[in-house]
Design a protein around this motif. Structure first.
Motif, PDB file in Angstrom:
ATOM      1  N   ALA A  22       4.184   2.437  11.070  1.00 48.71           N
ATOM      2  CA  ALA A  22       3.119   3.406  10.838  1.00 48.71           C
ATOM      3  C   ALA A  22       3.604   4.770  11.294  1.00 48.71           C
ATOM      4  O   ALA A  22       4.098   4.913  12.392  1.00 48.71           O
ATOM      5  N   ALA A  23       3.493   5.730  10.411  1.00 51.08           N
ATOM      6  CA  ALA A  23       3.858   7.085  10.796  1.00 51.08           C
ATOM      7  C   ALA A  23       2.641   7.766  11.382  1.00 51.08           C
ATOM      8  O   ALA A  23       1.827   8.320  10.675  1.00 51.08           O
ATOM      9  N   VAL A  24       2.475   7.629  12.682  1.00 61.11           N
ATOM     10  CA  VAL A  24       1.341   8.268  13.333  1.00 61.11           C
ATOM     11  C   VAL A  24       1.766   9.655  13.773  1.00 61.11           C
ATOM     12  O   VAL A  24       2.734   9.814  14.493  1.00 61.11           O
ATOM     13  N   ALA A  25       1.068  10.627  13.309  1.00 60.25           N
ATOM     14  CA  ALA A  25       1.387  11.989  13.720  1.00 60.25           C
ATOM     15  C   ALA A  25       1.234  12.105  15.223  1.00 60.25           C
ATOM     16  O   ALA A  25       0.375  11.470  15.818  1.00 60.25           O
TER      17      ALA A  25
ATOM     18  N   LEU B   9       0.235  18.895  13.767  1.00 66.80           N
ATOM     19  CA  LEU B   9      -0.478  17.951  12.913  1.00 66.80           C
ATOM     20  C   LEU B   9       0.454  17.093  12.068  1.00 66.80           C
ATOM     21  O   LEU B   9       0.177  15.949  11.818  1.00 66.80           O
ATOM     22  N   LYS B  10       1.527  17.688  11.644  1.00 69.40           N
ATOM     23  CA  LYS B  10       2.389  16.920  10.763  1.00 69.40           C
ATOM     24  C   LYS B  10       3.717  16.622  11.441  1.00 69.40           C
ATOM     25  O   LYS B  10       4.766  16.990  10.969  1.00 69.40           O
ATOM     26  N   GLY B  11       3.627  15.979  12.550  1.00 68.97           N
ATOM     27  CA  GLY B  11       4.841  15.725  13.306  1.00 68.97           C
ATOM     28  C   GLY B  11       5.237  14.275  13.416  1.00 68.97           C
ATOM     29  O   GLY B  11       5.540  13.779  14.485  1.00 68.97           O
ATOM     30  N   ARG B  57      -5.955  11.717   8.167  1.00 69.14           N
ATOM     31  CA  ARG B  57      -5.632  11.599   6.734  1.00 69.14           C
ATOM     32  C   ARG B  57      -4.126  11.561   6.504  1.00 69.14           C
ATOM     33  O   ARG B  57      -3.656  11.021   5.505  1.00 69.14           O
ATOM     34  N   ALA B  58      -3.387  12.176   7.429  1.00 69.56           N
ATOM     35  CA  ALA B  58      -1.927  12.247   7.268  1.00 69.56           C
ATOM     36  C   ALA B  58      -1.232  10.956   7.696  1.00 69.56           C
ATOM     37  O   ALA B  58      -0.030  10.794   7.507  1.00 69.56           O
ATOM     38  N   ILE B  59      -2.006  10.043   8.290  1.00 65.45           N
ATOM     39  CA  ILE B  59      -1.396   8.788   8.741  1.00 65.45           C
ATOM     40  C   ILE B  59      -0.982   7.945   7.546  1.00 65.45           C
ATOM     41  O   ILE B  59      -1.742   7.742   6.616  1.00 65.45           O
ATOM     42  N   GLU B  60       0.248   7.520   7.599  1.00 63.72           N
ATOM     43  CA  GLU B  60       0.714   6.615   6.557  1.00 63.72           C
ATOM     44  C   GLU B  60       1.118   5.308   7.214  1.00 63.72           C
ATOM     45  O   GLU B  60       1.790   5.306   8.225  1.00 63.72           O
ATOM     46  N   ALA B  73      -2.547   2.047   7.364  1.00 67.39           N
ATOM     47  CA  ALA B  73      -2.642   2.404   5.946  1.00 67.39           C
ATOM     48  C   ALA B  73      -4.110   2.505   5.534  1.00 67.39           C
ATOM     49  O   ALA B  73      -4.523   3.449   4.855  1.00 67.39           O
ATOM     50  N   ALA B  74      -4.911   1.536   5.995  1.00 66.73           N
ATOM     51  CA  ALA B  74      -6.338   1.523   5.660  1.00 66.73           C
ATOM     52  C   ALA B  74      -7.042   2.753   6.219  1.00 66.73           C
ATOM     53  O   ALA B  74      -7.842   3.397   5.538  1.00 66.73           O
ATOM     54  N   LEU B  75      -6.718   3.103   7.473  1.00 64.42           N
ATOM     55  CA  LEU B  75      -7.366   4.258   8.103  1.00 64.42           C
ATOM     56  C   LEU B  75      -7.056   5.545   7.341  1.00 64.42           C
ATOM     57  O   LEU B  75      -7.955   6.334   7.045  1.00 64.42           O
ATOM     58  N   GLY B  76      -5.771   5.734   7.015  1.00 61.91           N
ATOM     59  CA  GLY B  76      -5.385   6.934   6.273  1.00 61.91           C
ATOM     60  C   GLY B  76      -6.099   7.023   4.935  1.00 61.91           C
ATOM     61  O   GLY B  76      -6.616   8.064   4.544  1.00 61.91           O
ATOM     62  N   THR B  77      -6.166   5.873   4.251  1.00 58.17           N
ATOM     63  CA  THR B  77      -6.787   5.825   2.926  1.00 58.17           C
ATOM     64  C   THR B  77      -8.278   6.135   2.994  1.00 58.17           C
ATOM     65  O   THR B  77      -8.796   6.926   2.205  1.00 58.17           O
TER      66      THR B  77
END
Lengths: 62, 220
Positions: A22-25, B9-11, B57-60, B73-77
């Motif tokens: 999981a890529a968690v920011a 945020l995008k790190g 939202r940026a969580i993949e 994945a579910a949380l981001g979606t």
């Protein structure tokens, strides 16, 4: 690295906490609830940016 | 502390960091644990604002056979299709309630004794004092709120309060103040009637609490 450290690290990786499952920011946590206590002497003012903390934020790229 | 800047945020590139060292102050796996605690603290402390929603939202997640990855994945979606207003309404229904109490009471005292502000809170305050941690005064929640406990774990790992705490200290705090009830709370959150955006948060928390307990056993 000791054997214990390695098995713990491997476990965390397999469980998905590390290793890119999981890529968690890196979440910037503005602490809402707690902070370092000010000693009764009142000399130290709470939060201290220790080398460890600096390293952490450097790695987390805030 | 004012570090919630945009660039944070995008790190997610932390894992690409080529400096693989086993002797640095905080190990990579512990940083990841700290991030997870920070994420849980952030989404549970208060309704998600725009900034928090962007982070979520940026969580993949990669759901290839890994439960935790699937939950991310579910949380981001879900977060992508949840507007801020809905996120706020959901938080309110879960934790504040309309007139009456919310669906869940995310406090150690409630889960362990059936009442608020009970002995588990007193014990926690004692341990916080011993660890050199005090309340900030910003939050009006008692310290045994789940988000506060996640913040404390985050701070123990990163050394935000003092030096980074040893695994032994982290384990003692976790086993005393979280392990007895947090898994049940996250299970309840996962299954809560009002939970949509918070359902995967519950899953992540439930899985993470179990992982932490097992990992601490390995470190013993």
């Amino acid at each position: 690295m000791t054997k214990t450290k390695k098995s713990r690290r491997d476990f965390l990786k397999a469980a998905g906490v590390t290793g890119g499952v999981a890529a968690v920011a890196a979440v910037a946590l503005s602490s809402k609830s707690v902070k370092a206590a000010v000693p009764e002497s009142g000399k130290s003012a709470g939060y201290r940016e220790t080398e460890h903390v600096k390293k952490y934020y450097e790695l987390a790229r805030f | 502390m004012g570090r919630n800047g945009e660039e944070g945020l995008k790190g997610p590139e932390l894992l690409d960091n080529p400096t693989e060292q086993s002797d640095r102050a905080i190990a990579e796996e512990d940083l990841e644990r700290a991030h997870l605690y920070a994420l849980l603290a952030r989404v549970l402390a208060e309704p998600m604002g725009d900034e928090t929603l962007e982070v979520v939202r940026a969580i993949e997640g990669k759901s290839d056979g890994n439960e935790l990855g699937g939950a991310f994945a579910a949380l981001g979606t879900v977060a992508v299709r949840t507007p801020r207003g809905s996120a706020e309404d959901e938080y309110s229904a879960l934790f504040y309630g309309d007139g009456a109490r919310g669906e869940l009471l995310p406090y150690a005292s409630y889960y362990l004794t059936g009442f608020l502000l009970e002995k588990p809170l007193a014990n926690l305050r004692g341990d916080m004092a011993a660890l050199g941690i005090q309340t900030s005064g910003i939050s009006k929640e008692p310290e045994d709120h789940i988000a506060c406990l996640c913040e404390i774990m985050h701070g123990l790992i990163t050394g935000a309060f003092n030096e980074p705490a040893s695994l032994e200290t982290q384990k003692k705090f976790f086993m005393t103040h979280m392990a007895p009830w947090a898994g049940q709370f996250f299970t309840d959150l996962e299954g809560a009637e009002s939970a949509t955006l918070y359902m995967p948060v519950g899953t992540i928390g439930r899985l993470f609490m179990a992982i932490e307990a097992q990992a601490f056993e390995l470190a013993a």
